[in-house]
Design a protein around this motif. Structure first.
Motif: not given
Length: 459
Positions: A163-171
């Motif tokens: 279960r991967g994840s990304m919580s930091v986007g371009k903004e």
């Protein structure tokens, strides 16, 4: 005894002797292996007959026998964006930012086809345990792991899903678009649900779950720490990308004031519970720390070459105590999902970094089997010992590329084996005559290609 080569052979109620292979990776099984149910019960010495009574025989005299290959890192969804023109001839970061805008439009139907195609491609290459690192969760793609579990069960392959994840986007200074970024609470809640629903424990497990933030710089420090805490609580493994490029090292030093491994250690990840994708840019001191911790390394030679990322220090890492496994990586960077071909790439790039005497074909086969199993925390797969799972990969040397080869085992790598003739998973044949069983391959390819075209049009 009944002589049989039927592709439908089921060992659940029978004892099968895979007899007299042309060559075998384990000298103790030179006379073949005996299988009952899901397990190998006997390794037969050269010239001997089984001590175990058998009622079925498979004549393996034209096959090279290996344990089922074990993949340690992939991104199934990327089979939809192979050889994508806007992303060609780029290094990792610009390659990623180009493709994120495509992947953000993934649908669940597209992911299902991509996952099936990737698993089938791996299976046909002799891979019996597939692994995936899925971290793209848009509004239209909430049940990705559930879909992959269903697909693996239908194909009857072992699957180490994360279960991967990304919580930091371009903004917030990250790379991915905001549409595929999730908040920490959602990520942790979904991770808990998936582990409770699907993670199998003990010998013979077919589906396992791990927690896998995409990379330390695509999630918050809090999520890295909470993922490590949850993995400890649920007794599951941890996985992420690390030390893939020098750009990553510079990025981490600028963002966190420390090198990637120091940051990994600071967030509670430097342990034998963790395996890392790529693991290229470690210095001598870091190699020793990784070895002392028992952290695994998923070596991705083709991807590392395609993106110009560098060469993994496989021999030093293994000598230090790290399990070193092999991986095809995503099909948008390596552009294939073929673990047999990846063995040859690992051999060649290993000899470029070291020497022919230091990186032998036997070493690479070990990485693709026993070493990969070690990365996944398993001893019941990756070998041909009695008690291990009956996962087998069997190759014929009947193509022009093999003609004249004297050493059948070495020929698999040196001459470039790319398709297994027979593959068994948990005592059941899943590939026969080079073709996957219970799969309409022509229909799958047509539907997958249509899905890829549809995804590209959405950009």
């Amino acid at each position: 005894m009944i002589q049989t080569t039927a592709s439908s052979l089921d060992t659940a109620q029978n004892t099968l002797w895979v007899r007299h292979p042309l060559a075998v990776s384990d000298p103790e099984a030179a006379g073949g292996v005996v299988i009952q149910g899901q397990r190998i019960v006997e390794a037969v010495p050269q010239g001997a007959t089984p001590a175990t009574p058998v009622d079925q025989v498979f004549d393996a005299s034209s096959h090279v026998l290996l344990p089922g290959l074990v993949n340690t890192h992939h991104h199934f969804y990327q089979t939809l964006t192979r050889a994508y023109s806007p992303a060609l001839n780029k290094e990792l970061f610009p390659w990623l930012t180009t493709l994120y805008d495509v992947w953000a439009n993934l649908t669940e139907d597209q992911l299902a086809l991509a996952s099936e195609l990737a698993m089938v491609e791996l299976l046909m290459s002799g891979c019996t345990t597939v692994a995936d690192h899925h971290y793209v969760f848009s509004g239209a793609l909430q049940s990705a792991i559930d879909i992959q579990v269903e697909t693996a069960r239908r194909l009857k392959v072992r699957a180490a899903l994360t279960r991967g994840s990304m919580s930091v986007g371009k903004e917030d200074g990250g790379l991915p678009p905001q549409s595929v970024v999730q908040d920490e609470a959602t990520i942790l809640a979904e991770s808990t649900r998936l582990i409770d629903a699907y993670h199998e424990r003990g010998e013979g497990a077919m589906i396992t779950l791990a927690l896998a933030p995409c990379s330390p710089f695509s999630v918050s420090r809090e999520l890295m720490q909470e993922s490590a805490r949850l993995a400890e609580e649920k007794d599951v493994r941890l996985h992420t990308h690390l030390a893939e490029t020098e750009d990553e090292t510079n990025y981490c030093q600028k963002l966190f004031g420390m090198r990637p491994l120091d940051y990994l250690d600071a967030t509670g990840w430097l342990s034998s519970r963790t395996w890392l994708a790529h693991g290229i840019h470690f210095n001598d001191e870091e190699v020793q720390r990784l070895g002392q911790a028992g952290t695994g390394i998923a070596h991705c030679p083709s991807s590392n070459m395609v993106l110009g990322s560098g060469m993994c220090r496989t021999l030093e890492l293994e000598a230090a105590g790290c399990p070193v496994g092999l991986a095809v990586d995503g099909s948008a960077s390596a552009d294939h999902s073929n673990l047999a071909e990846e063995m040859r790439q690992a051999l060649l790039i290993g000899r470029l970094r070291y020497s022919p005497s230091q990186v032998r074909h036997q070493d690479v086969i070990r990485w693709a089997t026993q070493g990969s199993a070690g990365c996944l925390g398993r001893t019941d797969i990756g070998g041909l010992k009695p008690g291990q799972q009956a996962d087998l990969a069997m190759f014929k040397l009947d193509e022009a590329r093999f003609s004249g080869a004297e050493n059948p085992l070495a020929a698999l790598l040196l001459c470039g084996a790319h398709r297994a003739d027979r593959v068994m998973v948990a005592g059941q044949w899943r590939v026969a005559g080079g073709m996957p069983l219970d799969v309409d391959l022509e229909m799958l390819l047509a539907r997958h290609d249509a899905a890829a075209r549809e995804l590209r049009k959405a950009v």
